[in-house]
Design an enzyme around this catalytic site. Structure first.
Site, PDB file in Angstrom:
ATOM      1  N   TYR A  82       0.942  -1.089  -0.154  1.00 14.49           N
ATOM      2  CA  TYR A  82       0.013   0.054   0.117  1.00 14.49           C
ATOM      3  C   TYR A  82       0.869   1.364   0.064  1.00 14.49           C
ATOM      4  O   TYR A  82       1.471   1.569   0.934  1.00 14.49           O
ATOM      5  CB  TYR A  82      -0.982  -0.103   1.210  1.00 14.49           C
ATOM      6  CG  TYR A  82      -1.966  -1.104   1.348  1.00 14.49           C
ATOM      7  CD1 TYR A  82      -2.253  -1.995   0.313  1.00 14.49           C
ATOM      8  CD2 TYR A  82      -2.575  -1.439   2.457  1.00 14.49           C
ATOM      9  CE1 TYR A  82      -3.096  -2.950   0.384  1.00 14.49           C
ATOM     10  CE2 TYR A  82      -3.547  -2.475   2.726  1.00 14.49           C
ATOM     11  CZ  TYR A  82      -3.839  -3.408   1.571  1.00 14.49           C
ATOM     12  OH  TYR A  82      -4.474  -4.230   1.665  1.00 14.49           O
ATOM     13  N   HIS A 117       0.555 -11.872   0.437  1.00 16.25           N
ATOM     14  CA  HIS A 117      -0.613 -11.087  -0.050  1.00 16.25           C
ATOM     15  C   HIS A 117      -1.350 -11.554  -1.318  1.00 16.25           C
ATOM     16  O   HIS A 117      -2.565 -11.448  -1.448  1.00 16.25           O
ATOM     17  CB  HIS A 117      -0.001  -9.645  -0.539  1.00 16.25           C
ATOM     18  CG  HIS A 117      -0.886  -8.648  -0.742  1.00 16.25           C
ATOM     19  ND1 HIS A 117      -0.605  -7.358  -0.274  1.00 16.25           N
ATOM     20  CD2 HIS A 117      -2.093  -8.406  -0.921  1.00 16.25           C
ATOM     21  CE1 HIS A 117      -1.551  -6.510  -0.305  1.00 16.25           C
ATOM     22  NE2 HIS A 117      -2.443  -7.243  -0.621  1.00 16.25           N
TER      23      HIS A 117
END
Length: 273
Positions: A45, A104
């Site tokens: 992010y 992820h």
């Protein structure tokens, strides 16, 4: 097994615009001050900017009273690279451990290597638990066939009114195998797309004196068995998310919602943003 349920705070796209920084930190702190103790972030992010902002937001709070989730890239999924990723995340977050560390999404590295690295980090106390993200049922079954794979604590997938395919087989499988389910993007906004606000949704919202978005969020929490992690970039949005926890949807409400957003009746490809 500790159960991850209810409401957490997502941080995708948070920390990337300096003009929004003050408002985003205020929102996270408002959440912490009002009982939302779980924060979900990732090295991806904003290439670390989100973790950095979370680190600033939690400064001065009792670390033992919060639960931090972060994720590492699939191309960092070897023992050596996981450690490097984790060390960088810990520095940005200003903490000496992460409560839950997730792969992820699936990459080219062998799951056995990924697990070995995570086990080492866990043994050293640098992470409390590990898990995965964007795994479908077949991926979870494969993970469970690898030594140590059954220690997977959680799987985080897209879950909202419009994307409910996981209900068909993945959610029951995880429940049976005692793997926590974390649902991301409850408003589907991560894809730049939003869930259509139907007349039925508006009606249910009116009956509860709340907004349609609060109904969407309450819907994801209706079973009391999953964790949902909406993003909130300002205090008003965070307040609305917190209030959604108190909405109890009735069977009639669910029938109206299901007529617009049907229960899956067959296997669907895993939806991912």
């Amino acid at each position: 097994m500790m159960q991850l349920v209810g409401l957490g705070m997502g941080t995708w796209n948070i920390g990337e615009d300096p003009k929004k920084k003050k408002s985003e930190i205020a929102a996270l702190r408002y959440g912490l001050d009002n009982g939302v103790k779980i924060i979900d972030t990732a090295e991806m992010y904003g290439e670390g900017k989100s973790e950095k902002l979370v680190g600033e937001a939690i400064k001065g709070y009792d670390r033992s009273q919060m639960y931090i989730i972060s994720k590492f890239y699939p191309y960092h999924a070897t023992p050596e690279l996981e450690r490097k990723s984790l060390e960088a995340s810990l520095e940005r977050l200003g903490t000496d451990y992460i409560d839950l560390y997730l792969l992820h999404w699936r990459g080219a590295h062998r799951l056995s290597d990924t697990i070995r690295g995570l086990q080492e980090l866990q043994e050293e106390g640098l992470i409390r638990n590990w898990g995965v993200s964007n795994f479908d049922t077949a991926d979870m079954q494969e993970l469970f066939s690898v030594p140590g794979g059954r220690d997977c604590f959680a799987n985080e997938d897209l879950y909202n009114l419009d994307k409910r395919g996981v209900e068909y087989d993945l959610l029951p499988w995880q429940e049976e195998n005692k793997v926590n389910f974390i649902g991301y993007s409850p408003f589907n906004s991560g894809s730049g797309d939003t869930i259509r606000v139907t007349q039925n949704l508006k009606m249910v919202a009116r009956n509860h004196h709340v907004t349609p978005h609060q109904i969407m969020l309450a819907w994801t929490m209706r079973s009391g068995r999953i964790l949902t992690i909406p993003k909130a970039g300002n205090i008003k949005h965070m307040q609305e998310n917190i209030e959604a926890q108190d909405i109890k949807l009735t069977e009639d409400d669910l029938c109206l919602i299901n007529s617009d957003f049907p229960v899956p009746t067959e296997k669907q490809p895993l939806a991912v943003i």
